[in-house]
Design an enzyme around this catalytic site. Sequence first.
Site, PDB file in Angstrom:
ATOM      1  N   ARG A 290      41.265  32.137  46.131  1.00 24.64           N
ATOM      2  CA  ARG A 290      41.147  33.591  46.107  1.00 24.64           C
ATOM      3  C   ARG A 290      39.725  33.933  45.679  1.00 24.64           C
ATOM      4  NH1 ARG A 290      41.768  36.269  41.271  1.00 24.64           N
ATOM      5  NH2 ARG A 290      43.432  35.042  40.368  1.00 24.64           N
ATOM      6  N   HIS A 294      42.399  39.223  41.339  1.00 16.43           N
ATOM      7  CA  HIS A 294      43.839  39.052  41.552  1.00 16.43           C
ATOM      8  C   HIS A 294      44.408  40.346  42.125  1.00 16.43           C
ATOM      9  CE1 HIS A 294      48.059  38.266  41.048  1.00 16.43           C
ATOM     10  NE2 HIS A 294      48.162  39.286  40.230  1.00 16.43           N
ATOM     11  N   TYR A 303      37.868  35.021  33.109  1.00 18.64           N
ATOM     12  CA  TYR A 303      38.551  33.727  33.036  1.00 18.64           C
ATOM     13  C   TYR A 303      38.028  32.650  33.979  1.00 18.64           C
ATOM     14  CZ  TYR A 303      41.312  35.910  36.796  1.00 18.64           C
ATOM     15  OH  TYR A 303      41.707  36.549  37.944  1.00 18.64           O
TER      16      TYR A 303
END
Lengths: 392, 390
Positions: A290, A294, A303
């Site tokens: 990805r 998200h 992160y």
Amino acid sequence: MAEENPLAGKSRAKPKTAGKGAGGKHCPLGNARALGIRQVIDAEGRLTGDLAEPDLDRDALTRLYEMMVLVRAIDDRGWILQRSGRVEFWIPHKGLEAVHTAATVAFEQKDWIFLGYRHPGTLLLRGAPLVQLFAQFFGRRDEPFKGRRLPTLMGDRRLNIVPMTTQVGSYIPHACGAAWAAKIKGDDTRFLTFFGDGSTSRGEFHSAMNFAGVYKPPIVFICENNGWAVTTPTSVQTASATFSQKGDAYAVRNMRVDGNDPLAVYAATKEARDLAPKEGPTLIEAVTYRLGFHTSSDNPDLYREPEEVEEWAQWDPLDRMRKHLELKGHWDDKLEEGLWARCKSDIDDAVKQAEAMPLPDPASMFDDTFEEMTWMIEEQKAHLLDDLESQP
Amino acid sequence: MYEFILPDIGEGISEALLINWSVKAGDRVEEGDELATISTDKVDVELPSPRSGVVSELCWTPGDTIKVGSVFLRIDTSDAADTAPAAKPSKPKAEQKSKTPAAPATSSIVAAPSTRKRAQDLGVDLGAVTGTGPGGRIVLRDIESGATADGETHSSTRHETPNSVRKAMADHMARSVHTLAHSTMNFEARADAFLALLAKLGPKAQARDIRLTPTALFAKCAGSALTDHPRFNATIDEDKGDLILHESVNLSVALASERGLLVPVVNNINTMSLFAVARALSDITARGRDGALDPQDVRGGTFTLSNTGNMERATITSTRPIINAPQTAILWVSRITERPRVSEGKLEAGPMVSCSLSFDHRFIDGADAVAFVNDVAAHIESPEQALAAD
């Protein structure tokens, strides 16, 4: 399909990727053969992989590529629409164009697909008009879900596409059960379902796998391993070396493919579909990434490392497919330019049309819950209408 | 005219801090062009333009905290190919119901069905209960605390014991009001140039990691006027009855914190650049909010500035600020808002700020105050002049 031991790859000429992305710290695709990740094309679109080139003609190849570009263009536009407050929510799909489009093409229109997130190409390939998708993003009244679902969570019963349930993985047993029903009825419908790496940590995945191993329903499970389950990296998602090997425990045929190689996804899915009536289920782990957030509520900078994204971007499925088409003499800069211009203008039109469509009447959100409204819902509805009345 | 309403871009964001504008009024923008960078509690994001057109108004200045749902900026879409506006669902007919307004006791009650059931069981009239839930919703505790065995409701009281900050402030306020001869002068100033300057310098400040706020510029405007009106930059020796005039402007800044009102001091603002003042203000307000102020941080002020702009949703047109004794004056400034005003005989709308100056009439005459106010207003209206003065 010519199958080789992935570890035997060393005997062949090592694919030359000019160092680009090869042997990366974050992206395993440069080292696919050693990792058992089946490939047809490399980063430069050359036929160097250990999977045989699928039998797709010029038209089929360019149509697949055109769809991948349209899907990317939808994401570009959707993001802007969300950030400027016109669409409430967005689930980006940048970088994930290959898996769902190629797998959809490998299935037939009569087959049923249980969708995951990030799969607009599936609807479009089955004939849903672009404006229908945008009407869903804008929450308009006259789209199949009457404007009630979270933008991008699509589906269409008329096209045999079951919308994703937001609770990830919860629908894997439904897909499996539906496939078993088809087998019992003796019709030749086959089934496909997508889910993410995070879903494999849920009980439903294991129930469905166990069931599939025992009853052999005609279904292909595609686990889109995109590296991150929201903020959870694969390293803490599972202690298994791969997601595909989880199929071994349930005696479900399984394989790992390069999810940024549409030809590998097509080849693997087509083969699995062909085998389904006789051999039953297949679990395909599509290794992909990805590139975006998200969802629009996320902040991936918190992160993950930017280098990781940069490394994966070198394996962008669109670039690889375009280079492949160019090598075959099917594509050039002019076609590329024209395609993007067409996608953008089609999207412009769809946005305009969809945004002008009426919103649902607020009172309608209480419909379709029970055949006859319960007193509690009646009361809620009355309150909502009172509230709306009292607002200027 | 298209009003860009600040969206909830992150599923549950209620407000955002404006970092900087990427456009200015009069700029032509295409749909998708970057308009501004905002910071939410989740992420810093660039907001793209929802429409093509000409930016007609930036409704906020960098440093402002903006509620989701507020008008963020306006775009004139008249010469652009405007896309059709969203069709609003037809509202239930207003005429039908307006003839008999629903009894307020039933229509205004917000309570969950389970709460209603409990109220019914306890015989509590929901119309007589004040809700303490979100948005005034009546929740179970409201029913249960208000119900007695026989179903009667009674009111309850609560005692609040002030903390040490609050107690000190209470004494200080009361002493000031009882000792000083407070007089207040209210005035307005045009803020066009003020906003333009902030917009111009905002990105430069941002590039140096400085948050340039309206308060910093107000401080410089006041500081410049104070240099010319020393009686307002003074403290009183109550024992001797002397007025002590100060050369340096040590600005006390009123700051709302969780523990109560704090008034930390930034020294020598008259000799500091605007950016230095902005930096010092950020630093001291951050430390104030964190409860990390040292005693010397709140001592030695010579004049107080109170800017409630960041908190205001209503348009406050005047206040009667209480002087921070032993100082002799305090200036309050409002949020800058668009208001009607007259220019060259014509009624127009433009950005205005309200100000209230309280001064100690024992030491300062009305004429002094008018002269000071004249200069403060002039500096706000031409802030470049205030910055050039030092």
